[in-house]
Design an enzyme around this catalytic site. Structure first.
Site, mmCIF file in Angstrom:
data_model
loop_
_atom_site.group_PDB
_atom_site.id
_atom_site.type_symbol
_atom_site.label_atom_id
_atom_site.label_comp_id
_atom_site.label_asym_id
_atom_site.label_seq_id
_atom_site.Cartn_x
_atom_site.Cartn_y
_atom_site.Cartn_z
ATOM 1 N N PRO A 2 1.017 2.155 1.156
ATOM 2 C CG PRO A 2 2.160 2.481 3.246
ATOM 3 C CD PRO A 2 2.861 2.884 1.737
ATOM 4 C CD GLU A 3 -5.196 3.862 -0.840
ATOM 5 O OE1 GLU A 3 -5.900 4.007 -1.029
ATOM 6 O OE2 GLU A 3 -4.715 3.063 -2.185
ATOM 7 C CE LYS A 55 -2.234 7.943 0.610
ATOM 8 N NZ LYS A 55 -1.399 8.145 -1.118
ATOM 9 C CG ASN A 171 -3.149 4.181 -8.074
ATOM 10 O OD1 ASN A 171 -3.875 5.571 -8.403
ATOM 11 N ND2 ASN A 171 -2.870 3.284 -8.887
ATOM 12 N NE ARG A 250 1.061 5.243 -7.153
ATOM 13 C CZ ARG A 250 -0.277 5.023 -6.674
ATOM 14 N NH1 ARG A 250 0.223 6.596 -5.934
ATOM 15 N NH2 ARG A 250 0.238 4.597 -6.233
#
Ligand SMILES: [Zn+2]
Length: 260
Positions: A2-3, A55, A171, A250
């Site tokens: 989750p961003e 976050k 990402n 990533r």
């Protein structure tokens, strides 16, 4: 993962269910929390506010006690009407707060701690967080200063998801925003102008705010490069590429023609 937009959205939902409502019960079913006595420590306290920074999500109780949560890769906050079926197994619940109308549940959350406001303010991990990408007014100078202090050989894509530079971006939005700004995620920080760095963040803010406000097109259905490796770029038709970047490897996505 989750961003920031997902966490801000969760803070809105959790806040709407808890703030100003009587808290009927608090449960911490995982053995790790058995000795923490949160139900006793929080008994009789109302929830004053629920907010997000990057976050991280904070449930602020009366009397200077705050629950701090970070979901990492797989955690989730659920808000359910009482009696409604939870969408995850109860065995995965770490925290359950009940009001007369709702069950508010944190599932699979590896970071869940109760802290005093004083500790919260001086907690070193939280103090190191960069400006929140979704703040009403972005702290541009703070963000640019942190970028200047970072390793000049680092790629801008890697620097952008470092929460010490900017909190809340991950990402997906990093890849999409870099594409829209026309800047390659591989460009070294020393070769990225302040104007370009701010342009990427401006695009990220726009996408994330749209996602937060429920625009499905910007929640991923309208993806341009993210998870589109091997497919044609929607702007120029060049094949979108993907490769792991940075210490965490990533996967970053970009169009080699549109982004330089
Ligand atoms: Zn392209």
């Amino acid at each position: 993962m989750p961003e920031g937009d997902a966490i801000h959205a969760a803070a809105r939902r959790v806040g709407a269910a808890l703030v100003g409502q009587p808290i009927e019960s608090i449960e911490t079913p995982q053995p790790r929390h058995a000795r923490d006595r949160w139900p006793e420590r929080l008994a009789g306290r109302g929830v004053r506010a629920v907010d997000a920074r990057g976050k991280h999500l904070f449930v602020r109780f009366d009397g200077e006690l705050t629950l701090h949560s970070h979901l990492r890769m797989g955690g989730r906050w659920g808000v359910f009407r009482r009696g409604e079926r939870w969408r995850r197994s109860a065995r995965r619940a770490w925290l359950i707060l009940r009001t007369p109308e709702h069950d508010v549940v944190q599932f699979d959350g590896p970071v869940l701690e109760l802290m005093t406001e004083g500790r919260n303010r001086f907690d070193r991990r939280l103090a190191r967080l960069g400006p929140d990408v979704l703040a009403d007014e972005l702290d541009e100078s703070g963000f640019l200063r942190r970028l200047r202090e970072d390793d000049p050989a680092r790629g801008i894509g890697e620097a952008l998801i470092d929460q010490r530079n900017l909190a809340g971006i991950g990402n997906k939005w990093k890849s999409e925003a870099s594409f829209l700004a026309g800047v390659s995620p591989w460009r070294r920080l020393s070769d990225v102008s302040e104007e370009e760095a701010l342009r990427i963040v401006g695009e990220a803010r726009r996408l994330m705010k749209a996602s937060l406000d429920g625009d499905r097109a910007d929640r991923g259905h309208g993806r341009r490069v993210f998870e589109r490796a091997g497919l044609p770029c929607p702007r120029c038709g060049t094949i979108v590429r993907a490769r792991g970047q940075g210490d965490d490897n990533r996967t970053t996505y970009w169009c080699p023609a549109c982004q330089s």
